[in-house]
Motif scaffolding. Sequence first.
Motif, PDB file in Angstrom:
ATOM      1  N   ASP A  61       0.599  -1.496  -0.013  1.00  0.00           N
ATOM      2  CA  ASP A  61      -0.225   0.026   0.019  1.00  0.00           C
ATOM      3  C   ASP A  61       1.367   1.345  -0.150  1.00  0.00           C
ATOM      4  O   ASP A  61       0.718   2.274   0.248  1.00  0.00           O
ATOM      5  CB  ASP A  61      -0.746  -0.395   1.040  1.00  0.00           C
ATOM      6  CG  ASP A  61      -0.380  -0.466   2.597  1.00  0.00           C
ATOM      7  OD1 ASP A  61       1.593  -0.203   2.280  1.00  0.00           O
ATOM      8  OD2 ASP A  61      -0.697  -0.321   3.094  1.00  0.00           O
ATOM      9  N   GLN A  62       2.604   1.045   0.190  1.00  0.00           N
ATOM     10  CA  GLN A  62       3.303   2.356  -0.077  1.00  0.00           C
ATOM     11  C   GLN A  62       3.356   3.227  -1.530  1.00  0.00           C
ATOM     12  O   GLN A  62       4.449   4.172  -1.626  1.00  0.00           O
ATOM     13  CB  GLN A  62       4.730   1.828   0.736  1.00  0.00           C
ATOM     14  CG  GLN A  62       4.455   1.695   2.374  1.00  0.00           C
ATOM     15  CD  GLN A  62       5.411   1.343   2.912  1.00  0.00           C
ATOM     16  OE1 GLN A  62       6.164   0.360   2.411  1.00  0.00           O
ATOM     17  NE2 GLN A  62       4.975   1.981   3.885  1.00  0.00           N
ATOM     18  N   GLY A  63       2.543   2.784  -2.445  1.00  0.00           N
ATOM     19  CA  GLY A  63       2.174   3.924  -3.566  1.00  0.00           C
ATOM     20  C   GLY A  63       3.290   3.476  -4.274  1.00  0.00           C
ATOM     21  O   GLY A  63       4.577   2.648  -3.949  1.00  0.00           O
ATOM     22  N   GLU A  64       3.489   3.299  -5.894  1.00  0.00           N
ATOM     23  CA  GLU A  64       3.830   2.891  -7.042  1.00  0.00           C
ATOM     24  C   GLU A  64       5.456   3.015  -6.974  1.00  0.00           C
ATOM     25  O   GLU A  64       6.343   2.439  -7.327  1.00  0.00           O
ATOM     26  CB  GLU A  64       3.823   2.892  -7.714  1.00  0.00           C
ATOM     27  CG  GLU A  64       3.352   1.747  -9.395  1.00  0.00           C
ATOM     28  CD  GLU A  64       2.994   2.671 -10.479  1.00  0.00           C
ATOM     29  OE1 GLU A  64       3.402   2.522 -11.777  1.00  0.00           O
ATOM     30  OE2 GLU A  64       1.277   2.798 -10.251  1.00  0.00           O
ATOM     31  N   SER A  65       5.690   4.376  -7.084  1.00  0.00           N
ATOM     32  CA  SER A  65       7.043   4.925  -6.732  1.00  0.00           C
ATOM     33  C   SER A  65       8.017   4.757  -5.901  1.00  0.00           C
ATOM     34  O   SER A  65       8.537   3.530  -6.042  1.00  0.00           O
ATOM     35  CB  SER A  65       7.659   6.603  -6.899  1.00  0.00           C
ATOM     36  OG  SER A  65       6.570   6.682  -5.653  1.00  0.00           O
ATOM     37  N   LEU A  66       7.137   4.079  -4.664  1.00  0.00           N
ATOM     38  CA  LEU A  66       8.225   3.567  -3.013  1.00  0.00           C
ATOM     39  C   LEU A  66       8.618   2.413  -3.947  1.00  0.00           C
ATOM     40  O   LEU A  66      10.136   1.721  -3.901  1.00  0.00           O
ATOM     41  CB  LEU A  66       7.572   3.633  -2.155  1.00  0.00           C
ATOM     42  CG  LEU A  66       7.876   3.863  -1.128  1.00  0.00           C
ATOM     43  CD1 LEU A  66       9.237   4.650  -0.856  1.00  0.00           C
ATOM     44  CD2 LEU A  66       7.308   3.427   0.196  1.00  0.00           C
ATOM     45  N   ILE A  67       7.703   1.697  -4.213  1.00  0.00           N
ATOM     46  CA  ILE A  67       8.131   0.281  -4.624  1.00  0.00           C
ATOM     47  C   ILE A  67       9.115  -0.026  -5.819  1.00  0.00           C
ATOM     48  O   ILE A  67       9.857  -0.784  -5.789  1.00  0.00           O
ATOM     49  CB  ILE A  67       6.850  -0.589  -4.882  1.00  0.00           C
ATOM     50  CG1 ILE A  67       5.668  -0.927  -3.795  1.00  0.00           C
ATOM     51  CG2 ILE A  67       6.546  -1.799  -5.736  1.00  0.00           C
ATOM     52  CD1 ILE A  67       4.419  -1.145  -4.119  1.00  0.00           C
ATOM     53  N   ARG A  68       8.836   0.840  -7.249  1.00  0.00           N
ATOM     54  CA  ARG A  68       9.900   0.829  -8.216  1.00  0.00           C
ATOM     55  C   ARG A  68      10.951   1.202  -8.007  1.00  0.00           C
ATOM     56  O   ARG A  68      11.901   0.606  -7.685  1.00  0.00           O
ATOM     57  CB  ARG A  68       9.314   1.862  -9.167  1.00  0.00           C
ATOM     58  CG  ARG A  68       9.347   1.551 -10.286  1.00  0.00           C
ATOM     59  CD  ARG A  68       9.474   2.011 -11.159  1.00  0.00           C
ATOM     60  NE  ARG A  68       7.910   2.002 -12.764  1.00  0.00           N
ATOM     61  CZ  ARG A  68       6.754   2.306 -12.353  1.00  0.00           C
ATOM     62  NH1 ARG A  68       6.814   3.915 -12.034  1.00  0.00           N
ATOM     63  NH2 ARG A  68       6.148   2.213 -12.358  1.00  0.00           N
ATOM     64  N   THR A  69      10.978   2.021  -6.392  1.00  0.00           N
ATOM     65  CA  THR A  69      12.808   2.429  -6.491  1.00  0.00           C
ATOM     66  C   THR A  69      13.467   1.383  -5.499  1.00  0.00           C
ATOM     67  O   THR A  69      14.638   0.772  -5.852  1.00  0.00           O
ATOM     68  CB  THR A  69      12.446   3.625  -5.161  1.00  0.00           C
ATOM     69  OG1 THR A  69      11.392   4.820  -5.967  1.00  0.00           O
ATOM     70  CG2 THR A  69      14.117   4.206  -4.953  1.00  0.00           C
TER      71      THR A  69
END
Length: 1493
Positions: A699-707
């Motif tokens: 649930d922590q957002g796409e950009s975070l997961i991507r990084t």
Amino acid sequence: MLFQDLCQLVNADAPYWLVGMTEMTRTFGLELLESVLNDFPQVFLQHQEFSFLLKERVCPLVIKLFSPNIKFRQGSSTSSSPAPVEKPYFPICMRLLRVVSVLIKQFYSLLVTECEIFLSLLVKFLDADKPQWLRAVAVESIHRLCVQPQLLRSFCQSYDMKQHSTKVFRDIVNALGSFIQSLFLVPSTGNTSVMPNQTGSNASGNTGSAQTNPGVLGMGGGATVLPAFEYRGTWIPILNVTVQGSAKATYLEMLDKVEPPTIPEGYAMSVAFHCLLDLVRGITTMIEGELGETETVSQSTTETTSLPAQSSEQQDLQSVSDQTEKELVSRAVWEEMVNACWCGLLAALSLLLDASTDEAATENILKAELTMAALCGRLGLVTSRDAFITAICKGSLPPHYALTVLNNTTAALSSKSYSIQGQNVQMISPSSESHQQVVAVGQPLALQPQGTVMLTSKNIQCMRTLLNLAHCHGAVLGTSWQLVLATLQHLVWILGLKPGVGGALKPGRAVEGPSTVLTTAVMTDLPVISNILSRLFESSQYLDDVSLHHLINALCSLSLEAMDMAYGNNKEPSLFAVAKLLETGLVNMHRIEILWRPLTGHLLEVCQHPNSRMREWGAEALTSLIKAGLTFSYDPPLSQNQRLQLLLLNPLKELSNISHPDIRIKQLECVLQILQSQGDSLGPGWPLVLGVMGAIRSDQGESLIRTAFQCLQLVVTDFLPTMPCTCLQIVVEVAGSFGLHNQELNISLTSIGLLWNISDYFFQRGEIIEKELNKEEAVLQKQAEEKGVMLNRPFHPAPPFDCLWLCLYAKLGELCVDPRPAVRKSAGQTLFSTIGAHGTLLQHSTWHTVIWKVLFHLLDRVRESSTTADKEKIESGGGNILIHHSRDTAEKQWAETWVLTLAGVARIFNTRRYLLQPLGDFSQAWDVLLDHIQSAALSKNNEVSLAALKSFQEILQIVSPVRDSEKPDTPPAINVSVPVVVGTTTATSLGRSFMRTDSIGERIGRYNGSEPPVITDEIEDLNLWWAAWNSWYRIGSESTRPPITCDKLTFIPSQPFLTALIQIFPALYQHIKTGFSMDDLQKLGVILHGAVSVPISSDASPFILPSYTEAVLTSLQEAVLTALDVLQKAICVGSESMQIMYPAIFDQLLAFVEFSCKPPQYGQLETKHIANAKYNQAEWVALNYVPFAERSLEVIVDLYQKTACHKAVVTEKVLQNIIKTLRIPLSLKYSCPSESTWKLAVSSLLKVLSIGLPVARQHASSGKFDSMWPELANTFEDFLFTKSTPPDNLSIQEFQKNESIDVEVVQLISTEILPYANFIPKEFVGQIMTMLNKGSIHSQSSSFTEAEIDIRMREEFSKVCFETLLQFSFSNKVTTPQEGYISRMALSVLLKRSQDVLHRYIEDERLSGKCPLPRQQVTEIIFVLKAVSTLIDSLKKTQPENVDANTWAQVIALYPTLVECITCSSSEVCSALKEALVPFKDFMHPPASKFCY
């Protein structure tokens, strides 16, 4: 004597020695006295007599002379003429003070008590009620004392430190302070009209002063502003009275003046000001000098830095232990001196600072405050130190601002009276009117800033002093850092400085502080201030540890305050403290351990702050520190100091507990940078770094997961070889967790790819990893044993390397049941490819875990999810993607997963059976697998069920291992038929193929030494196959059982499924044939029958059946026949006991033959004929069974040809059953669904009979065929004289062909049956004869047109029947009674038939009158007539003994009937009649007695 007299004279007494000198001017006497004392001090000090005189004469004299001055109060007398003794008189007073100065300076040690009195008097002269000149002269005297610090020290020792004496030193200082204060409060008498901004012209009235201050007052223009003090409307100029450090008196030197001079404005103030400065300078230099000496002595090292190397507190401790008494005493003196003077000094200096309008004066005041603060700090006098610092801080801030700020931070210090040993000195609040130049306007740092505040150049000057103090004396500030930093923070805020990279403050952009206005003067200053600020924190690297902690604590509490202010609003917070914490941390990297915990602990709190700017800086500071910490070159290096490395990385991990996404992004960016710069030397820090990546939640957002995923990719591609092998498991878990994130499908899929890469890495470096893990395992095991606990890790007790693999498999297994179909598919393919490609690395025993914990567990979960999946239609796949109808429900998508998983497990069972079978519970595993296959096969989803069967086929294709008896001799032991070569496994899912580096032999050898794969017990093997058979039977019987109710939702298995099901049987049968019993065969029959009966849906039929007219078998029907074929071949070569199965196979096939005329019913399901089916409607279509039935019939014929003589075939009346079944299509003939059916049936019947009849004759006596004959007779009857009419469109050629078939049947009768009449029941022969008779007398179809009648009368058929009859009527020789009987019977039938036809014709002819008879009847009579003539011919040719008398009688009886036909009108009949009548001539004999009938 002279000196004694001098004293006497001055006292106005008579001299003792200079007798005759009655008087002397007091002024002169005092001057003489002074010069003697001044010039010959040694005399007095060394000779007791002189000393005595000094004590007994001089001092009382001085005290006496002083008395008028003391008693005098300003204002009681204004006359300045020479006054009576009790009035103060300037010359005497002035000279007295000079004497006192000398006395104190030269003879203090002799006259301690007297000096106390003198000093007290001096102090009193400063009172506000003394004349102005007296105060001026007194100040000058005091100034003379102030420049002699050693003297002051003596005062302090002699008076202040004694219990009951006057506190002289304190009083001097306090008196100066009060004096200065009084100057501001009481306008001086010398010049009452005080005006602000007064220029030099004012003061130039007095020549004396003009001469003494030539530099300041020389310029008489009104433009110059004099340096001055200004306070509450009182303006006092500052005069340049003295050179720094020397007491050059003005009024004490005026020996020529009798009248008190006019004191210029500001003179007294200036002297007092210099007094203070000199006092401070003197004390501090003296004490610091002595301090320096003692420190040099007490320290073992000889190096001394500008700052003490140890803090004053530490030194206190040390001094107790090893310093001499002397040092203790001197320290007590210093402390007393400071304690005595600081209050007064501070009060005076603060007032002057506030009043000062001159930069130089301000600078001096600030310098004095700074040195005092530093001195107090060094002596550990906290209160006084803080008081001076507070004063400087207040000076730095705008007027009313200061109070609030400093009250907040140091309520204890500001706005309270310092009460020191009973004497109060009130701190005076600064004045509000400032006549300073305003250089900056900014916003105050407050919760609700009201308006703006202004900074003056003096504030900036104070700020610089503050910076200077912190920079040079940081080590002694201790808790005062709080004050200093709080003030700096406010100034920085007002000036609009913002933190930049590394924490340095830079002038902010105008945008950020719209109300900040800076003059150009300050603008040029700002970079300098910013620079000094940075240098201040850089210099923290030279502080000792305790001071550093004070600094850090102060910054932390400042920061906490800023955080409190920033709560609940999103305004720009003050980032000063955070920025400076970062700067301090960066310069103290060499001893980072000391400050790391408090520093990072606080920054972590900042990172949780709701204000985003605050958080951002907290994270920036924290990540910068961590990066700097990791790159700093320590001694020993970081790689050898694991504890420090973990300490540095720990805050990075702690950031994972913060939910703000901006913080997490910073954290991950930091990780990425650490990886890029330090990745190969992280060592024990890996678990922390990996933990940070793994802490990201869906649930922590796409950009975070991507990084975070970027970091992971970097790890997997670059750093796997450098990390400790124990971390590999964490890598697997983190990669798996990314697969489970549902934010971004691509990340999930890529992470599965990473897992593949990881497995590949494990495979390539297997040995190294294994060694390292085993070593680690041994250590852990030992530790666990020492603690007396079990070693706890997943998949224990498998070896650690295998556990690594199992973790990988388990992770992939979790991904195989992800809610997203694409992820499941990719994970499934990867899991099975990995086990396929790398599974051989596992220990043998680990396979047990793989099968039960990984594969079967996965199958269970997939089965459960599939059976409970939603059947709702999914409209689109997100965005504009359309979903294919085969995947448009969750159930269908799960079906795909089920298929993939089941196929993968089956493949492993197939290819790895040589590893699995030696495991103890292989048979249980086999049962579980079969159970899964069964439940999948019976699922109501065509895709799953079909795939289940494919998996079933796959596990059945396993070659049983070679057994000893069959083993070839020559090839080496390894060369065994291993099921599927383990060689190159191609991982289709990822398009990579791996070449095996080791041969399969080595692999197998690893498990079994030099032995070939373990030979499994034959019985166990059989059990496996029988388990498979039972599963197959359950699948078959369940799936082919017709539904009880029929509605639209009824699930009917598909053709491909049934085909696959039946195709499994042959392979399976090969393994179980030895135990295959009749019961099993019957079970099989039910399934085959059921499978063939299943209809197909109309939308599928075009694909399965190209068209109705083509006689094509469906693949299912092919499979059924193949299954039976396999069976019969097996029976053929099998034992006697197996051959009893033949009849059952015949029964099965015959049932199929019946389908040609009676298609099977599937329960209550309504089926349409295929020709009538509409493809676009949801309905069920019965297949075209004709080709199948016909093929079955062909099989029957072939089989019967092979097996006719078998005992079982004979006993079980197979021939009768065949005939009975064939009777159906034969009796239907033209009514058969397909014309080919009855034709094939006839030809088959002929073939079967040609084989079966000889057998039947052979067994005639046993009675086994008795019931067959009537069946056969009825079959002939039904076929040759069918009730069905030929179709109208039947062509003549076709009809003739069909007739030729009938002829063939009659020929069979004539060749195969009638010649053997004696072996055949009479009834049967009778039926045949009747039938031939019926056929020989024409049986025509009534529907023919006239034109066709000739052909369609089946003349050929009749003829053959008749000829057969005839042939068997006159056999040339009767071999048996049976044959004769047939002949007689045949003739009798024929003649009777002719008689009947003729009679009927005559009747019809008579009744018809003129009308001609129907063509067919005419034809019939013609045929009969021809037959009669033929018969008579035959009879003549036969041996007379062969012809029965009855026959002759029947022939002759025809004659009258023939004669009656003569009247017929048809010419054809007539000609035939002629031919028939002609032979009768042979019967015309004359009667003879011997001739008898």
